[in-house]
Design a protein around this motif. Sequence first.
Motif, PDB file in Angstrom:
ATOM      1  N   LEU A  49     -14.404   1.278 -10.021  1.00 32.84           N
ATOM      2  CA  LEU A  49     -13.651   1.512  -9.026  1.00 32.84           C
ATOM      3  C   LEU A  49     -12.452   2.624  -9.599  1.00 32.84           C
ATOM      4  O   LEU A  49     -11.543   2.842  -9.149  1.00 32.84           O
ATOM      5  CB  LEU A  49     -13.285  -0.011  -9.316  1.00 32.84           C
ATOM      6  CG  LEU A  49     -12.108  -0.358 -10.596  1.00 32.84           C
ATOM      7  CD1 LEU A  49     -10.662   0.064 -10.185  1.00 32.84           C
ATOM      8  CD2 LEU A  49     -12.046  -1.809 -10.296  1.00 32.84           C
ATOM      9  N   GLU A  52     -11.883   5.788  -7.583  1.00 30.44           N
ATOM     10  CA  GLU A  52     -10.990   6.012  -7.158  1.00 30.44           C
ATOM     11  C   GLU A  52      -9.830   6.094  -7.265  1.00 30.44           C
ATOM     12  O   GLU A  52      -9.152   6.171  -6.205  1.00 30.44           O
ATOM     13  CB  GLU A  52     -11.411   5.342  -5.774  1.00 30.44           C
ATOM     14  CG  GLU A  52     -12.952   5.595  -5.503  1.00 30.44           C
ATOM     15  CD  GLU A  52     -13.537   6.718  -5.097  1.00 30.44           C
ATOM     16  OE1 GLU A  52     -12.644   8.014  -4.287  1.00 30.44           O
ATOM     17  OE2 GLU A  52     -14.393   7.788  -5.472  1.00 30.44           O
ATOM     18  N   ALA A  53      -9.605   5.523  -8.748  1.00 27.34           N
ATOM     19  CA  ALA A  53      -8.301   5.345  -8.698  1.00 27.34           C
ATOM     20  C   ALA A  53      -6.953   6.958  -9.351  1.00 27.34           C
ATOM     21  O   ALA A  53      -7.874   7.451  -9.468  1.00 27.34           O
ATOM     22  CB  ALA A  53      -7.764   4.560 -10.003  1.00 27.34           C
ATOM     23  N   VAL A  78      -6.649  -5.725   0.824  1.00 26.30           N
ATOM     24  CA  VAL A  78      -7.367  -4.688   1.413  1.00 26.30           C
ATOM     25  C   VAL A  78      -9.005  -5.619   1.701  1.00 26.30           C
ATOM     26  O   VAL A  78      -9.356  -5.178   3.061  1.00 26.30           O
ATOM     27  CB  VAL A  78      -7.451  -3.349   0.634  1.00 26.30           C
ATOM     28  CG1 VAL A  78      -8.332  -2.079   2.274  1.00 26.30           C
ATOM     29  CG2 VAL A  78      -6.204  -2.805   1.419  1.00 26.30           C
ATOM     30  N   TYR A 128      -1.813  -2.578  -7.934  1.00 28.90           N
ATOM     31  CA  TYR A 128      -3.297  -2.194  -7.598  1.00 28.90           C
ATOM     32  C   TYR A 128      -4.151  -2.432  -7.277  1.00 28.90           C
ATOM     33  O   TYR A 128      -4.299  -2.933  -5.968  1.00 28.90           O
ATOM     34  CB  TYR A 128      -3.589  -1.126  -8.373  1.00 28.90           C
ATOM     35  CG  TYR A 128      -4.437  -0.203  -7.866  1.00 28.90           C
ATOM     36  CD1 TYR A 128      -4.455   0.514  -6.676  1.00 28.90           C
ATOM     37  CD2 TYR A 128      -5.917  -0.148  -8.362  1.00 28.90           C
ATOM     38  CE1 TYR A 128      -5.587   1.087  -6.406  1.00 28.90           C
ATOM     39  CE2 TYR A 128      -7.389   0.627  -7.669  1.00 28.90           C
ATOM     40  CZ  TYR A 128      -6.623   1.382  -6.503  1.00 28.90           C
ATOM     41  OH  TYR A 128      -7.775   2.207  -5.959  1.00 28.90           O
ATOM     42  N   LEU A 129      -4.557  -4.157  -8.353  1.00 26.50           N
ATOM     43  CA  LEU A 129      -5.936  -4.629  -8.265  1.00 26.50           C
ATOM     44  C   LEU A 129      -5.897  -5.285  -6.791  1.00 26.50           C
ATOM     45  O   LEU A 129      -6.147  -6.062  -6.690  1.00 26.50           O
ATOM     46  CB  LEU A 129      -5.710  -5.505  -8.894  1.00 26.50           C
ATOM     47  CG  LEU A 129      -6.675  -4.960 -10.440  1.00 26.50           C
ATOM     48  CD1 LEU A 129      -6.796  -4.940 -11.837  1.00 26.50           C
ATOM     49  CD2 LEU A 129      -7.857  -3.382  -9.589  1.00 26.50           C
ATOM     50  N   GLY A 182       1.111  -1.357  -0.085  1.00 30.25           N
ATOM     51  CA  GLY A 182       0.146   0.170   0.380  1.00 30.25           C
ATOM     52  C   GLY A 182       0.877   0.892   0.549  1.00 30.25           C
ATOM     53  O   GLY A 182       0.370   1.774  -0.338  1.00 30.25           O
ATOM     54  N   ASP A 221     -16.819  -5.720 -13.158  1.00 30.62           N
ATOM     55  CA  ASP A 221     -15.836  -5.658 -12.082  1.00 30.62           C
ATOM     56  C   ASP A 221     -14.746  -6.748 -12.321  1.00 30.62           C
ATOM     57  O   ASP A 221     -14.838  -7.511 -13.156  1.00 30.62           O
ATOM     58  CB  ASP A 221     -16.252  -5.947 -11.018  1.00 30.62           C
ATOM     59  CG  ASP A 221     -17.114  -6.769 -10.706  1.00 30.62           C
ATOM     60  OD1 ASP A 221     -17.170  -7.225 -11.398  1.00 30.62           O
ATOM     61  OD2 ASP A 221     -18.448  -6.456  -9.693  1.00 30.62           O
ATOM     62  N   TRP A 255      -3.917  -5.497  -4.227  1.00 32.62           N
ATOM     63  CA  TRP A 255      -3.438  -4.511  -2.866  1.00 32.62           C
ATOM     64  C   TRP A 255      -5.087  -4.483  -2.628  1.00 32.62           C
ATOM     65  O   TRP A 255      -5.503  -4.426  -1.685  1.00 32.62           O
ATOM     66  CB  TRP A 255      -2.926  -3.397  -3.002  1.00 32.62           C
ATOM     67  CG  TRP A 255      -3.304  -2.992  -1.978  1.00 32.62           C
ATOM     68  CD1 TRP A 255      -1.998  -2.911  -1.174  1.00 32.62           C
ATOM     69  CD2 TRP A 255      -4.129  -1.338  -1.840  1.00 32.62           C
ATOM     70  NE1 TRP A 255      -2.665  -1.387   0.278  1.00 32.62           N
ATOM     71  CE2 TRP A 255      -3.793  -0.875  -0.600  1.00 32.62           C
ATOM     72  CE3 TRP A 255      -4.657  -0.876  -2.814  1.00 32.62           C
ATOM     73  CZ2 TRP A 255      -3.995   0.338  -0.058  1.00 32.62           C
ATOM     74  CZ3 TRP A 255      -5.388  -0.069  -2.315  1.00 32.62           C
ATOM     75  CH2 TRP A 255      -4.883   0.786  -0.364  1.00 32.62           C
ATOM     76  N   ARG A 256      -5.577  -4.046  -4.039  1.00 33.46           N
ATOM     77  CA  ARG A 256      -7.493  -3.348  -3.020  1.00 33.46           C
ATOM     78  C   ARG A 256      -7.738  -4.831  -2.625  1.00 33.46           C
ATOM     79  O   ARG A 256      -9.160  -5.034  -1.789  1.00 33.46           O
ATOM     80  CB  ARG A 256      -8.435  -3.474  -4.506  1.00 33.46           C
ATOM     81  CG  ARG A 256      -8.055  -1.769  -5.548  1.00 33.46           C
ATOM     82  CD  ARG A 256      -8.886  -1.614  -5.528  1.00 33.46           C
ATOM     83  NE  ARG A 256      -9.702  -1.545  -5.639  1.00 33.46           N
ATOM     84  CZ  ARG A 256     -10.802  -1.491  -5.561  1.00 33.46           C
ATOM     85  NH1 ARG A 256     -11.390  -2.149  -6.946  1.00 33.46           N
ATOM     86  NH2 ARG A 256     -12.724  -1.421  -5.403  1.00 33.46           N
ATOM     87  N   GLU A 257      -7.812  -6.575  -3.623  1.00 28.99           N
ATOM     88  CA  GLU A 257      -7.817  -7.471  -3.178  1.00 28.99           C
ATOM     89  C   GLU A 257      -7.575  -8.181  -1.660  1.00 28.99           C
ATOM     90  O   GLU A 257      -8.694  -8.431  -0.830  1.00 28.99           O
ATOM     91  CB  GLU A 257      -7.712  -8.316  -4.750  1.00 28.99           C
ATOM     92  CG  GLU A 257      -8.381  -9.518  -3.863  1.00 28.99           C
ATOM     93  CD  GLU A 257      -8.736 -10.712  -5.382  1.00 28.99           C
ATOM     94  OE1 GLU A 257      -7.224 -11.719  -5.486  1.00 28.99           O
ATOM     95  OE2 GLU A 257      -8.659 -10.638  -5.860  1.00 28.99           O
ATOM     96  N   ARG A 269      -5.257  11.391  -7.184  1.00 27.20           N
ATOM     97  CA  ARG A 269      -6.498  11.332  -7.774  1.00 27.20           C
ATOM     98  C   ARG A 269      -7.272  12.325  -8.401  1.00 27.20           C
ATOM     99  O   ARG A 269      -7.457  13.253  -8.383  1.00 27.20           O
ATOM    100  CB  ARG A 269      -7.602  11.127  -6.376  1.00 27.20           C
ATOM    101  CG  ARG A 269      -7.064   9.557  -5.090  1.00 27.20           C
ATOM    102  CD  ARG A 269      -6.541   8.718  -5.950  1.00 27.20           C
ATOM    103  NE  ARG A 269      -6.224   7.364  -5.033  1.00 27.20           N
ATOM    104  CZ  ARG A 269      -5.439   7.809  -5.395  1.00 27.20           C
ATOM    105  NH1 ARG A 269      -4.264   7.406  -6.333  1.00 27.20           N
ATOM    106  NH2 ARG A 269      -4.469   6.128  -4.304  1.00 27.20           N
TER     107      ARG A 269
END
Length: 166
Positions: free
Chosen positions: A106, A109-110, A163, A156-157, A28, A75, A159-161, A38
């Motif tokens: 999504l 917010e990226a 979190v 990033y994907l 992160g 998604d 990491w999102r998974e 952003r």
Amino acid sequence: MTALRYLQAYPMHLQQQVMHMIADGRLGDYLTTRYPARHQIQSDKALYAYTLGLKQEHLRNAPNIDKVLYDNRLDLTHRALGLHTAVSRVQGGKLKAKKEIRVAALFKEAAPEFLQMIVVHELAHLKEYDHNKAFYKLCEYMLPGYHQLEFDLRVYLTWRELVAPN
């Protein structure tokens, strides 16, 4: 260690670097340092204007785009972050094709770099339908460093998974 489903096509040494960052809790921080900003493109109208600007800059002779929007239904479960479609309709005695680009919500917010990468990817499909050498060459022409951004988006994907697992 968990399997890195978004990074499976990449060499093992890159996957191991990401796994080490996950194990050390640094993934992160890496992403926040590398992509701190952003974007402000929050509406479909703003996304359409942004996409049209990129198209005018790089693909003037490509077909017109009729609609660009954020899609909440796109998604990772559909394995799509963006879609390009041509909807054909009969109007009078003519067949009209309307080109649409849909971007997964999504990306609201990226980082702006990730939004630009996905829009460039979908725009490239206006000229090249398949993910072949010419397609990626066009992506790299429109967005220098495209390949690094695609890799970082996959990180990033991942990491999102981690979190917020499904």
